[in-house]
Motif scaffolding. Structure first.
Motif, PDB file in Angstrom:
ATOM      1  N   ARG A 113     -35.105  -5.900  78.541  1.00 21.62           N
ATOM      2  CA  ARG A 113     -34.666  -5.953  79.854  1.00 21.62           C
ATOM      3  C   ARG A 113     -34.302  -4.464  80.194  1.00 21.62           C
ATOM      4  O   ARG A 113     -34.761  -4.044  81.266  1.00 21.62           O
ATOM      5  N   GLU A 171     -37.775  -2.876  80.933  1.00 19.76           N
ATOM      6  CA  GLU A 171     -38.108  -3.549  82.230  1.00 19.76           C
ATOM      7  C   GLU A 171     -37.606  -2.746  83.084  1.00 19.76           C
ATOM      8  O   GLU A 171     -38.262  -2.284  84.279  1.00 19.76           O
ATOM      9  N   GLN A 172     -36.300  -2.545  83.282  1.00 23.00           N
ATOM     10  CA  GLN A 172     -35.532  -2.017  84.173  1.00 23.00           C
ATOM     11  C   GLN A 172     -36.159  -0.382  84.492  1.00 23.00           C
ATOM     12  O   GLN A 172     -36.264   0.049  85.598  1.00 23.00           O
ATOM     13  N   THR A 221     -39.177   0.820  83.729  1.00 20.32           N
ATOM     14  CA  THR A 221     -40.123   0.887  84.069  1.00 20.32           C
ATOM     15  C   THR A 221     -40.257   0.491  85.678  1.00 20.32           C
ATOM     16  O   THR A 221     -40.948   1.129  86.560  1.00 20.32           O
ATOM     17  N   ALA A 222     -39.534  -0.388  86.197  1.00 19.05           N
ATOM     18  CA  ALA A 222     -39.551  -0.958  87.362  1.00 19.05           C
ATOM     19  C   ALA A 222     -38.823   0.201  88.315  1.00 19.05           C
ATOM     20  O   ALA A 222     -39.418   0.532  89.266  1.00 19.05           O
ATOM     21  N   LEU A 244     -41.677   2.807  88.670  1.00 20.53           N
ATOM     22  CA  LEU A 244     -42.776   2.307  89.610  1.00 20.53           C
ATOM     23  C   LEU A 244     -42.228   2.413  90.726  1.00 20.53           C
ATOM     24  O   LEU A 244     -42.954   2.799  91.774  1.00 20.53           O
ATOM     25  N   LYS A 245     -40.989   2.132  91.401  1.00 20.51           N
ATOM     26  CA  LYS A 245     -40.608   2.306  92.510  1.00 20.51           C
ATOM     27  C   LYS A 245     -40.370   3.887  92.798  1.00 20.51           C
ATOM     28  O   LYS A 245     -40.844   4.170  94.222  1.00 20.51           O
ATOM     29  N   THR A 273     -49.238   4.314  89.183  1.00 16.10           N
ATOM     30  CA  THR A 273     -48.643   3.132  89.895  1.00 16.10           C
ATOM     31  C   THR A 273     -49.500   2.088  89.017  1.00 16.10           C
ATOM     32  O   THR A 273     -48.886   0.845  88.667  1.00 16.10           O
ATOM     33  N   ALA A 278     -47.485  -0.901  86.577  1.00 15.37           N
ATOM     34  CA  ALA A 278     -47.503  -2.126  87.109  1.00 15.37           C
ATOM     35  C   ALA A 278     -47.822  -3.341  86.073  1.00 15.37           C
ATOM     36  O   ALA A 278     -47.342  -4.249  85.526  1.00 15.37           O
ATOM     37  N   LEU A 328     -45.083  -3.105  83.255  1.00 14.39           N
ATOM     38  CA  LEU A 328     -44.118  -3.918  84.155  1.00 14.39           C
ATOM     39  C   LEU A 328     -44.375  -5.358  84.046  1.00 14.39           C
ATOM     40  O   LEU A 328     -43.434  -6.221  83.447  1.00 14.39           O
ATOM     41  N   GLU A 359     -42.255  -7.977  81.541  1.00 14.32           N
ATOM     42  CA  GLU A 359     -41.688  -9.392  82.149  1.00 14.32           C
ATOM     43  C   GLU A 359     -41.817 -10.507  81.492  1.00 14.32           C
ATOM     44  O   GLU A 359     -41.258 -11.381  80.902  1.00 14.32           O
TER      45      GLU A 359
END
Length: 148
Positions: A41, A44-45, A47-48, A51-52, A118, A122, A125, A129
């Protein structure tokens, strides 16, 4: 039932209870799986967020690129309109157009690198997930067995 028989039955229950307690102590209540899930988790956070941030930077560069292209177009339009006759001004305008072209190329190169980042983020990510989902199912299965 004789007192001796009662004591013997009680002793068997105590022995069985001790065995069950030791078996329960050996069982993993899922702490290791919960730790793995939390690691996934967290990754994942991160990486997110990356990405943003990359997507935001890419949008900023797109705006900068369109502004640079518009500025170059206006200078070229003025340059070729015939309204400017001073050779020094014409030379300065040509230099401005060339500088804007170089700036545009740098922006495009950075945008290309960001697009690659990107895409990579993606994909990463998506993988994280999927891992998170698998870890959550694994933990749930383990907890179901543990409770049983």
């Amino acid at each position: 039932m004789q007192p001796v028989e009662q004591l013997f039955a009680l002793q068997r229950m105590d022995t069985r209870l001790a065995v069950l307690r030791r078996s329960l102590e050996v069982l993993d209540p899922g702490q290791s799986l919960e730790a793995l899930l939390e690691q996934v988790r967290a990754a994942e956070q991160v990486t997110a967020a990356q990405l943003k941030e990359t997507q935001t930077r890419l949008r900023d560069l797109e705006l900068s690129l369109s502004g640079t292209a518009e500025k170059a177009r206006k200078i070229e339009q003025e340059l070729y309109s015939g309204r400017v006759g001073n050779p020094k001004e014409l030379t300065a305008m040509q230099e401005d157009v060339a500088a804007l072209g170089r700036q545009r190329q740098r922006i495009e190169d950075e945008m290309l690198a960001l697009m690659e980042d990107t895409e990579r983020l993606a994909q990463e990510l998506g993988t994280l997930e999927a891992q998170r989902g698998a870890r959550e199912r694994e933990l749930e299965d383990h907890l179901t067995q543990y409770r049983a």
